[in-house]
Enzyme design. Structure first.
Site: not given
Length: 357
Positions: A132, A134, A184, A197, A200
């Site tokens: 989790n 991040g 995400s 982001y 990633s």
């Protein structure tokens, strides 16, 4: 060789159409049946060991509480030991028989190995791993003064997940365990000012799609793709483009989140854990974000145009002039679209104190 490619170019479209027409309905029916079977035989995690990274706040914190309510032993990792201890105590009050807390920086492979080893040595087994941890950034790529300042985004989001997973796999094989990984919706939705982001998270998604093949039935993988969820990120915490330091800027948060409704973190965590225990392969929360994936496939030009219209300003204009923020300010929709914790001008010093249901 060219003839082979020419032949494949000719037969691939009709073959794909044939598969979609005849096999996809049957596959969907099978998936529906399997989902009901998994719903009826949801895994009982009482007495099992669950390891969670990024557990000191946000989604990770509340995933810990969801597992605690189900009687799981917990191993929690984060960089902030004081907040981690509070989460651990709350998880015990909510039903976890025992909680191990280890201060860990997932961007460091030795820290990840130490965390995994301590967990196994302490509990003697490992059943679930929740990747989790991040961090994000809010800046156009061309505006970053030193691009290496954003290296930590990839180090935490991608490499931290790689390190944790690689060290955990041998133990998960022993228990036929599960991996939960936080990607995400931005892994497919091109949200401006979040390019590193987004990259990633796309890398994380492809890594675990490949691990499904490599691990086979030994380890089940649940890939989670949240939208905007109540967390420190949506409170305005991100890596500054100038010095690479973590800052809080809620004006910039409003530019990025804007008119998108945020989901309550408790609801998000509950959905993730319930889906994991039902052996679901994919979880998008809130669920409506899933349609944006199909929008991206079917009409990418419209997605790109709308994202540019909402986020990108004209030369010489400040980011505050973005349409996303203008609509938010003009309508006063923040009080409706944002969770209460996101309206607080300060990020609290401690995790939310959630009581057992």
């Amino acid at each position: 060789m060219q003839l082979i490619h020419t032949f494949l170019n000719l037969v691939s479209p009709p073959a794909t159409f044939f598969i979609l027409l005849f096999f996809l309905p049957a596959l969907q029916a099978f998936r529906f049946l399997l989902s009901w079977i998994n719903y009826l035989f949801t895994e009982n995690v009482a007495g099992k060991v669950v390891l969670i990274t990024g557990a000191s706040s946000g989604i990770g914190e509340h995933i810990a509480y969801e597992y605690a309510k189900r009687g799981a032993y917990l191993a929690l990792a984060a960089r902030r030991g004081d907040r981690l201890r509070i989460v651990a105590e709350t998880a015990k009050e909510m039903g976890s028989p025992e909680v191990l807390s280890v201060v860990t920086d997932v961007s460091k492979p030795n820290d990840c190995k130490n965390f995994i080893d301590q967990t196994f040595n302490h509990f003697g087994r490992l059943d679930h791993v929740v990747n989790n941890a991040g961090m994000t950034h809010f800046s156009l790529l061309e505006e970053v003064e030193d691009i290496t300042n954003l290296r930590s985004v990839m180090d935490i989001n991608f490499w931290g997940t790689v390190y944790t997973t690689q060290f955990a796999i041998p133990y998960l094989r022993q228990t036929k365990g599960k991996i939960v990984v936080m990607s995400s919706a931005t892994s497919w939705f091109p949200t401006p000012r979040m390019s590193i982001y987004n990259a990633s998270k796309a890398a994380v998604s492809q890594l675990f799609e490949t691990l499904r093949v490599e691990l086979g039935s030994d380890v089940h993988i649940t890939l989670v793709t949240p939208g905007f969820v109540e967390s420190e990120m949506t409170q305005g915490k991100f890596i500054d483009k100038k010095k690479g330091k973590i800052i809080v800027d809620q004006m910039m948060r409003d530019v990025q989140v804007g008119v998108y409704p945020t989901e309550k973190v408790e609801s998000c965590a509950r959905t993730i854990v319930n889906s994991t225990l039902r052996r679901e392969r994919y979880v998008t929360t809130p669920a409506w974000y899933g349609v944006t994936y199909y929008w991206k496939i079917l009409c990418p030009e419209i997605i790109e145009w709308s994202a540019r219209m909402l986020y990108i300003t004209k030369p010489g204009e400040s980011v505050e002039e973005s349409l996303n923020k203008k609509i938010l300010d003009f309508t006063g929709a923040k009080n409706v679209l944002y969770q209460d914790s996101l309206l607080d001008p300060q990020i609290g010093d401690y995790p939310s104190q959630m009581k057992a249901d």
